[in-house]
Design a protein around this motif. Structure first.
Motif, PDB file in Angstrom:
ATOM      1  N   ASP A   1      -2.041  -6.564   2.694  1.00 13.20           N
ATOM      2  CA  ASP A   1      -1.304  -5.337   2.360  1.00 13.20           C
ATOM      3  C   ASP A   1       0.176  -5.488   2.638  1.00 13.20           C
ATOM      4  O   ASP A   1       0.990  -4.794   2.035  1.00 13.20           O
TER       5      ASP A   1
ATOM      6  N   VAL B   1       0.833  -1.196   0.000  1.00  9.54           N
ATOM      7  CA  VAL B   1       0.000   0.000   0.000  1.00  9.54           C
ATOM      8  C   VAL B   1       0.874   1.254   0.000  1.00  9.54           C
ATOM      9  O   VAL B   1       0.815   2.088  -0.911  1.00  9.54           O
ATOM     10  N   ASN B   2       1.684   1.396   1.057  1.00  8.79           N
ATOM     11  CA  ASN B   2       2.516   2.599   1.187  1.00  8.79           C
ATOM     12  C   ASN B   2       3.851   2.470   0.460  1.00  8.79           C
ATOM     13  O   ASN B   2       4.459   3.480   0.076  1.00  8.79           O
TER      14      ASN B   2
END
Length: 357
Positions: A66, A41-42
């Motif tokens: 994630d 995700v990040n």
């Protein structure tokens, strides 16, 4: 019911610590090998918080996806190390829940079964020194301990009763629901050994209302409260302070008398006081004719009469004898020749020519 060795709160704390330890271990494994994991995700790498987050969603089988292991060795560690740890965590969590439910259900079933079979039992209210001595004496006279129930408001007393093999209920005996849990309405004997006379009087009143037919024995400290307890419904009242004071006074006047009385009150050795049914071969004899034990009273028609009372000069079938005998002795084990001697001497006194050798 007798308690288990480990308390439920302690067991829950231990299992919680094990669960936290597994969570910390998985977090450390992921954080140490954080370069083998990817944040989809990040995409900013794996921090300690990310490792804790991954460990949490992994052991709870949530698995958002994630954060994932990308390196082959990381996937291998997940398969061989983290997955077994996850299984252990789930077994610990589910096992604790099931054990709590099963234990509570089992104890409820045992309690219901115990209450259904409780008939003509003995309830002891107060498990201090007097209560424990009462249980010891009842066990000495071969009373079934499974037919005994203790009520006390102290957890330590309940634990002591359980260790002694006696079922116990923790609570205030002045409360009707506590007495009903002990099936007080079906009890045959009720022994009240509380530390305070006012509490003993209140409990006696409550007990007598719930069970009008039981035989109630109460220990009281002050003699002036004896009449109040009898009016409250007690069948027998024992004044503990007066009894101890009389024993102290007798021991001061004559140590031998004090020792003899203490011997009679104690159990396990020396002399003991017992009550038994008159035997068929003793019918027609005088209380003093029984030589293997000393008759001190005769119970006839539910009335106790002393051995010198003229109304019990001759023993009758159905009489109960209160005797002093050697501790552990059984009247039925005495040789018949010993019992025949009083009759033979009586015939000799009347002029018979019998050789009583």
């Amino acid at each position: 019911m007798p308690n288990r060795g480990t308390s439920a709160s302690r067991e829950l704390l231990v299992r919680s610590l094990i669960g936290v330890g597994l969570l910390v271990l998985i977090t450390l494994i992921v954080y140490i090998d954080r370069n083998a994991y990817a944040d989809n995700v990040n995409e900013d790498g794996i921090s300690l918080l990310d490792a804790l987050y991954y460990a949490t969603v992994t052991v709870t089988t949530t698995g958002y996806g994630d954060i994932t292991p990308v390196a082959p060795h990381a996937r291998l560690i997940n398969a061989l190390v983290i997955t077994p740890l996850r299984i252990i965590f789930l077994v610990l969590l589910v096992g604790t829940t099931l054990e709590v439910l099963a234990t509570e259900g089992r104890r409820a079933m045992i309690d219901n079964h115990w209450r259904k079979r409780m008939r003509n039992h003995i309830v002891i209210i107060g498990y201090g020194t007097k209560g424990r001595s009462a249980v010891t004496t009842l066990a000495r006279y071969e009373r079934d301990l499974s037919k005994l129930v203790v009520i006390d408001d102290r957890a330590s007393a309940i634990a002591d009763a359980n260790l002694d093999g006696v079922a116990a209920i923790e609570g205030d005996a002045t409360r009707r629901e506590i007495l009903r849990r002990a099936e007080i309405t079906k009890a045959r004997e009720i022994i009240i050994t509380l530390d305070r006379d006012d509490s003993a009087i209140l409990v006696t009143l409550t007990v007598r209302q719930l069970n009008p037919s039981a035989h109630v024995v109460v220990a009281v400290r002050e003699h002036e409260n004896v009449s109040l307890l009898r009016q409250s419904g007690a069948d027998s009242v024992v004044t503990s302070s007066d009894a101890v004071g009389r024993l102290l006074g007798l021991s001061a006047v004559s140590p031998n008398i004090g020792t003899a009385i203490d011997d009679l009150l104690s159990s396990g050795e020396g002399l003991e006081v017992a009550e038994r049914q008159v035997d068929s071969d003793e019918v027609g004899l005088k209380p003093g004719d029984i030589t293997h034990e000393r008759v001190i009273a005769v119970v006839r028609n539910k009335s106790m009469r002393r051995f010198y009372d003229s109304t019990v000069e001759q023993l009758q079938a159905g009489d109960e004898l209160v005797v002093v005998r050697r501790c552990g002795a059984d009247a039925k084990t005495n040789p018949p020749r010993e019992r025949e001697r009083p009759q033979r001497r009586e015939r000799y006194d009347r002029g018979g020519a019998l050789d009583d050798d």
